[in-house]
Write a protein that holds these residues in place. Structure first.
Motif, PDB file in Angstrom:
ATOM      1  N   HIS A 176      -4.604  10.470   0.168  1.00  0.00           N
ATOM      2  CA  HIS A 176      -5.358   9.669   1.134  1.00  0.00           C
ATOM      3  C   HIS A 176      -6.817  10.105   1.197  1.00  0.00           C
ATOM      4  N   GLN A 183       0.821  -1.208   0.000  1.00  0.00           N
ATOM      5  CA  GLN A 183       0.000   0.000   0.000  1.00  0.00           C
ATOM      6  C   GLN A 183       0.855   1.258   0.000  1.00  0.00           C
ATOM      7  N   ARG A 184       1.941   1.247   0.765  1.00  0.00           N
ATOM      8  CA  ARG A 184       2.830   2.417   0.789  1.00  0.00           C
ATOM      9  C   ARG A 184       3.416   2.679  -0.598  1.00  0.00           C
ATOM     10  N   VAL A 236       0.728   4.201  -2.783  1.00  0.00           N
ATOM     11  CA  VAL A 236       0.522   5.605  -2.453  1.00  0.00           C
ATOM     12  C   VAL A 236       1.611   6.468  -3.092  1.00  0.00           C
ATOM     13  N   ARG A 269       0.356  14.167  -0.289  1.00  0.00           N
ATOM     14  CA  ARG A 269       0.087  12.885   0.368  1.00  0.00           C
ATOM     15  C   ARG A 269      -1.278  12.912   1.062  1.00  0.00           C
ATOM     16  N   PHE A 281      -8.485   8.569  -1.778  1.00  0.00           N
ATOM     17  CA  PHE A 281      -8.723   7.142  -1.519  1.00  0.00           C
ATOM     18  C   PHE A 281      -9.968   6.961  -0.660  1.00  0.00           C
TER      19      PHE A 281
END
Length: 201
Positions: free
Chosen positions: A155, A127-128, A131, A151, A158
């Motif tokens: 998120h 997931q990191r 991203v 960032r 998302f």
């Protein structure tokens, strides 16, 4: 995610039904026999494919994280250096997941902590990396955005796109295409607003 044209394997059928049942009733609310019945085999027959429910859950959650990252990397490779086209492609790919794999979103939210430490760490690692693809695309499209704001915007988007399990049954949506288009506009609008906010500050 790539659209498949071939028939799903028995293993894929099992995973699909397991995801649906786990999302509807919770991991501990579903027995192996029920998963087997959903695909037309006996419960014990499932053990020819999986060691148990824990293995199914791990494959579902690690698997979708791998597929999202692989799809994101493919879109980066196909973008020809156009950041806006890349961001649009990333959004479309995630919308495809969010509309077609809604049970996996529910499953991730509710059951991630049930994974073994190694599997949970693998999911988080994937997931990191996923991203980071988005953060790079957002900053290339909106260079005025600093890394922390980019960032945070990723998120937030998302959260928006992964809200699909709360939209009601799939049949309640006006249509897949119109819902996808709406989500795309909302996501692009959120990123644009983040960039505009910085310019106007």
């Amino acid at each position: 995610m790539t659209t498949r044209t071939d028939a799903p394997t028995r293993r894929e059928q099992i995973l699909k039904e397991a995801a649906r049942l786990f999302a509807e009733r919770g991991f501990h609310g579903v027995g192996v026999d029920e998963i087997g019945a959903a695909v037309g085999i006996s419960g014990p027959g499932l053990y020819r494919h999986f060691a148990g429910k824990d293995a199914m859950l791990a494959e579902l959650l690690v698997g979708i994280s791998e597929r999202l990252l692989d799809g994101g990397r493919r879109r980066v490779a196909e973008s020809d250096g156009d950041p806006r086209a890349l961001l649009a492609a990333l959004i479309d790919g995630h919308i495809d997941f969010a509309l077609n794999d809604r049970s996996l979103i529910t499953l991730h939210d509710r059951e991630l902590d049930r994974l073994r430490d190694t599997d949970r760490k693998r999911v988080r690692q994937l997931q990191r990396q996923y991203v980071e693809l988005w953060v790079d695309a957002v900053r290339a499209t909106y260079p005025e955005l600093g890394e922390p704001d980019a960032r945070a915007a990723v998120h937030a988007v998302f959260g928006l796109l992964n809200s699909t399990p709360h939209l009601g049954p799939a049949g309640a949506l006006t249509s897949h295409g119109s819902t996808a288009a709406l989500l795309h506009r909302l996501a692009r609008g959120a990123f644009a607003a983040a960039g505009t906010g910085v310019r106007g500050a």
